[in-house]
Enzyme design. Structure first.
Site, mmCIF file in Angstrom:
data_model
loop_
_atom_site.group_PDB
_atom_site.id
_atom_site.type_symbol
_atom_site.label_atom_id
_atom_site.label_comp_id
_atom_site.label_asym_id
_atom_site.label_seq_id
_atom_site.Cartn_x
_atom_site.Cartn_y
_atom_site.Cartn_z
ATOM 1 N N GLY A 119 0.486 -1.378 0.091
ATOM 2 C CA GLY A 119 -0.250 0.190 -0.308
ATOM 3 C C GLY A 119 0.712 1.318 -0.039
ATOM 4 O O GLY A 119 2.148 0.985 -0.062
ATOM 5 N N ARG A 122 3.692 5.684 2.535
ATOM 6 C CA ARG A 122 5.005 7.611 2.355
ATOM 7 C C ARG A 122 3.710 7.836 1.577
ATOM 8 O O ARG A 122 4.257 9.351 1.405
ATOM 9 C CB ARG A 122 5.962 7.109 2.047
ATOM 10 C CG ARG A 122 6.411 6.409 1.503
ATOM 11 C CD ARG A 122 8.130 7.228 0.853
ATOM 12 N NE ARG A 122 8.587 5.787 0.286
ATOM 13 C CZ ARG A 122 9.930 6.267 0.004
ATOM 14 N NH1 ARG A 122 10.660 6.632 0.203
ATOM 15 N NH2 ARG A 122 9.952 5.185 -1.553
ATOM 16 N N GLY A 154 7.723 6.415 6.191
ATOM 17 C CA GLY A 154 6.338 7.652 6.165
ATOM 18 C C GLY A 154 7.152 8.597 5.436
ATOM 19 O O GLY A 154 6.623 9.868 4.558
ATOM 20 N N ASP A 280 3.922 -4.587 -7.417
ATOM 21 C CA ASP A 280 3.523 -3.135 -6.787
ATOM 22 C C ASP A 280 3.827 -2.004 -7.500
ATOM 23 O O ASP A 280 3.671 -0.646 -7.788
ATOM 24 C CB ASP A 280 3.499 -2.557 -5.797
ATOM 25 C CG ASP A 280 5.117 -3.160 -4.927
ATOM 26 O OD1 ASP A 280 5.563 -4.777 -5.281
ATOM 27 O OD2 ASP A 280 5.879 -2.646 -4.249
ATOM 28 N N ASN A 281 4.812 -1.896 -8.272
ATOM 29 C CA ASN A 281 5.248 -1.007 -8.943
ATOM 30 C C ASN A 281 4.828 -0.758 -10.969
ATOM 31 O O ASN A 281 5.551 0.155 -11.954
ATOM 32 C CB ASN A 281 7.262 -0.876 -8.969
ATOM 33 C CG ASN A 281 7.688 -0.455 -7.350
ATOM 34 O OD1 ASN A 281 6.751 0.179 -7.050
ATOM 35 N ND2 ASN A 281 8.734 -1.104 -6.971
ATOM 36 N N ASP A 290 7.554 4.600 -9.763
ATOM 37 C CA ASP A 290 8.180 4.491 -8.829
ATOM 38 C C ASP A 290 10.107 4.669 -9.127
ATOM 39 O O ASP A 290 10.576 3.250 -8.936
ATOM 40 C CB ASP A 290 7.771 3.174 -7.600
ATOM 41 C CG ASP A 290 6.395 3.466 -6.839
ATOM 42 O OD1 ASP A 290 5.917 4.638 -7.321
ATOM 43 O OD2 ASP A 290 6.025 2.605 -6.114
HETATM 44 P P1 AMP Z 1 9.351 0.383 -2.838
HETATM 45 O O1 AMP Z 1 10.118 -0.363 -3.031
HETATM 46 O O2 AMP Z 1 9.601 2.388 -3.272
HETATM 47 O O3 AMP Z 1 8.651 0.461 -4.008
HETATM 48 O O4 AMP Z 1 8.315 0.459 -1.797
HETATM 49 C C1 AMP Z 1 7.212 -0.660 -1.314
HETATM 50 C C2 AMP Z 1 6.630 -0.291 -0.461
HETATM 51 O O5 AMP Z 1 7.444 0.003 1.229
HETATM 52 C C3 AMP Z 1 5.389 0.321 -0.651
HETATM 53 O O6 AMP Z 1 4.546 0.017 -0.523
HETATM 54 C C4 AMP Z 1 6.488 1.521 -0.056
HETATM 55 O O7 AMP Z 1 4.963 2.813 0.183
HETATM 56 C C5 AMP Z 1 6.943 1.024 1.360
HETATM 57 N N1 AMP Z 1 8.102 2.161 1.566
HETATM 58 C C6 AMP Z 1 9.115 2.203 1.190
HETATM 59 N N2 AMP Z 1 9.685 3.111 1.542
HETATM 60 C C7 AMP Z 1 8.975 3.934 3.071
HETATM 61 C C8 AMP Z 1 8.786 4.574 3.439
HETATM 62 N N3 AMP Z 1 10.223 5.162 4.255
HETATM 63 N N4 AMP Z 1 8.325 4.109 5.039
HETATM 64 C C9 AMP Z 1 6.518 3.887 5.090
HETATM 65 N N5 AMP Z 1 6.762 2.705 3.342
HETATM 66 C C10 AMP Z 1 7.619 3.144 3.106
HETATM 67 MG MG MG Z 2 6.817 1.349 -4.804
#
Ligand code: AMP
Ligand code: MG
Length: 517
Positions: A119, A122, A154, A280-281, A290
């Site tokens: 989800g 952030r 976040g 998810d990306n 992303d």
């Molecule tokens: P990502 O690898 O950036 O696509 O992130 C994967 C998941 O981790 C997604 O659900 C992001 O919203 C969550 N996420 C990544 N970094 C943070 C963060 N600093 N705080 C909260 N959620 C994060």
């Molecule tokens: Mg992502």
């Protein structure tokens, strides 16, 4: 002569007032954040698809950078985005009057493994603003904790926001389907990553931020009603032309599969590596989404892994096309209850290979300045890439220099030739290339112009981003703006900015980027 429309003298005065254009008329009269005409169609969906919430304010936020081109998509400009009320709005400190912030739920496969619920950990959607290309969602990234933050804080750091901002806009200028970046705000609030960095919020723009993982979420939870609500929303808002198909859900899968294949063909053609192609990306609109540990290919190596965290190389340059297909399978699995039969899902997924191959062929032909298709073309491309790999040739510089090749002057190939450790391999390939060009009576000047219009001189090399980031971390944001301006015109010579086309300096040879953002 081409037909044209004459605008009569009375046109502007007599034209009925269009409500959609209302806020454009306020440009120049200083739009206030509270007056931004937000609507939020996603917030009309059942509440189990998202959580309504408020961003967490940051201490003393300031303006870092904005993209004029992205701003124009939502009827704004850079000067407006520098107003204190806009800085407050786009740092999450003051929610604009008509916005309805929410974070969406989704799940996904990460590195090939089912990860369960993720989800917007952030990210917060403010709503949609009208613009010349239709309504666009505005999303804050890094605006504080959400119910989906899991172990995260976040927040986003200035480093990662600058990377996402610059690359989104650079990709758009390269003609690659992508989400956009509007504005970055920053604050001195510390955020712990490998070291303590400072907080930042990047506001992104796209017609929708729905992901493959948004569908996987409801499939894996065995909640077909929500799956259908989401698919119907996406169809009605972004693929209305598919609603009249015999099986609109199958048509949706086929179209998303086609767009994904074409997007990845574009990535391969500019040497872009996403780095974290988790489901998810993956955007349901076929947009690059992303930006984290991405990279642009420098010394050509198909096995190159841009993400330091990806030790197996699942998302290497050479694997991207396969992974894109795999991700479409994950989406197909999720849409199966709506589509009906496995055969119908597979038929939609079969779109991938031909769509990818046709698009990559088209893009490679253009990169080589070819205007016809000949039987040996694939071999010609393969031999070129093999020679580039053996000699570690810089991807961007090679194609740019290739546009300067003169058909009847092999002696003038010095610049190109010097890129190859194995000069004989280059000479052998160049002879083949010239024979191929003669086959279609290629003309130097026309070919050069066509090739320079598709082979960029400027891409966002990691070291360029790093220089801009380090200056920004010292409080000087001018290099971010300068680099953006260069990357907005990637195909122009810009001789005054030639230094931005240079190979990485020694200090940057081993720059590593990871998932930390
Ligand atoms: P990502 O690898 O950036 O696509 O992130 C994967 C998941 O981790 C997604 O659900 C992001 O919203 C969550 N996420 C990544 N970094 C943070 C963060 N600093 N705080 C909260 N959620 C994060
Ligand atoms: Mg992502």
């Amino acid at each position: 002569m081409a037909p044209y429309v004459r605008i009569s003298a009375g046109f502007w005065g007599n034209h009925p007032h269009l409500p959609l254009l209302e806020h454009f008329s306020t440009i120049g009269a200083a739009i206030r954040a509270d007056d931004l005409p937000f609507v939020n169609s996603f917030a009309q969906l059942p509440p189990d698809l998202y959580t309504r919430l408020q961003p967490t304010p940051l201490p003393a936020p300031y303006f870092v950078a904005a993209s004029a081109r992205a701003a124009s998509l939502v009827g704004l400009d850079v000067a407006t985005l520098q107003q204190s009320d806009m800085v407050a709005a786009f740092s999450g400190n003051a929610v604009p009057g008509k916005a309805l912030p929410l974070s969406a739920v989704y799940s996904g496969h990460q590195f090939g493994v089912w990860a369960g619920q993720l989800g917007d950990g952030r990210a917060m959607l403010l709503g949609e603003l009208p613009g010349p290309q239709g309504r666009m969602e505005l999303q804050l990234k890094g605006a504080g904790l959400t119910p989906y933050s899991r172990m995260g804080d976040g927040r986003a750091v200035l480093r990662s926001s600058i990377r996402e901002f610059l690359c989104s806009e650079a990709m758009a200028a390269l003609g690659v389907p992508t989400t956009r970046a509007l504005v970055i705000t920053g604050s001195q609030q510390g955020v712990a990553r490998e070291t303590i960095e400072t907080a930042s919020v990047v506001t992104r723009i796209a017609p929708s931020f729905v992901r493959f993982g948004s569908f996987e979420h409801w499939y894996h939870r065995d909640q077909p009603a929500q799956l259908k609500v989401l698919a119907d929303y996406v169809l009605a808002n972004f693929y209305p032309e598919l609603l009249t198909e015999a099986n609109p859900y199958q048509a949706l899968l086929a179209e998303v599969t086609r767009r994904t294949a074409r997007m990845i063909a574009h990535w391969q053609a500019v040497g872009f590596m996403h780095g974290v192609m988790n489901t998810d990306n993956m955007s349901i609109l076929g947009l690059t989404l992303d930006y984290g540990p991405f990279g642009f290919m420098e010394a050509f190596n198909p096995g190159h892994i841009c993400n330091h965290t990806d030790q197996q190389g699942r998302y290497s340059y050479a694997n991207q096309p396969q992974v894109g297909h795999w991700n479409c399978y994950a989406l197909g699995q999720a849409l199966l209850p709506l589509i009906g039969e496995v055969d119908e899902v597979e038929a939609a997924l079969d779109v991938y290979r031909p769509a990818f191959s046709a698009e990559l062929l088209r893009l490679l032909q253009a990169k080589l300045g070819l205007t016809t298709t000949e039987p040996g073309d694939q071999d010609l491309f393969d031999a070129m890439f093999a020679a580039m790999q053996r000699s570690h040739v810089d991807f961007t510089q090679f194609f740019r220099a290739l546009g300067e090749l003169k058909l009847d002057e092999p002696a003038g190939d010095t610049l190109l030739r010097d890129m190859f450790i194995d000069r004989d391999a280059f000479d052998a390939w160049a002879a083949r290339y010239r024979t191929r060009l003669r086959q279609e009576n290629s003309v130097d000047a026309a070919r050069r112009a066509a090739m320079h219009a598709v082979n960029p001189k400027y891409v966002l090399r990691n070291y360029l981003a790093q220089v801009a980031i380090e200056q920004a971390q010292q409080g000087d944001f001018s290099e971010v703006a300068r680099l953006l301006a260069v990357l907005e015109h990637p195909f122009d010579e810009q001789p005054e900015h030639a230094a931005y086309a240079a190979l990485p300096p020694d200090w940057a040879r081993h720059l590593e980027v990871s998932c930390s953002s």
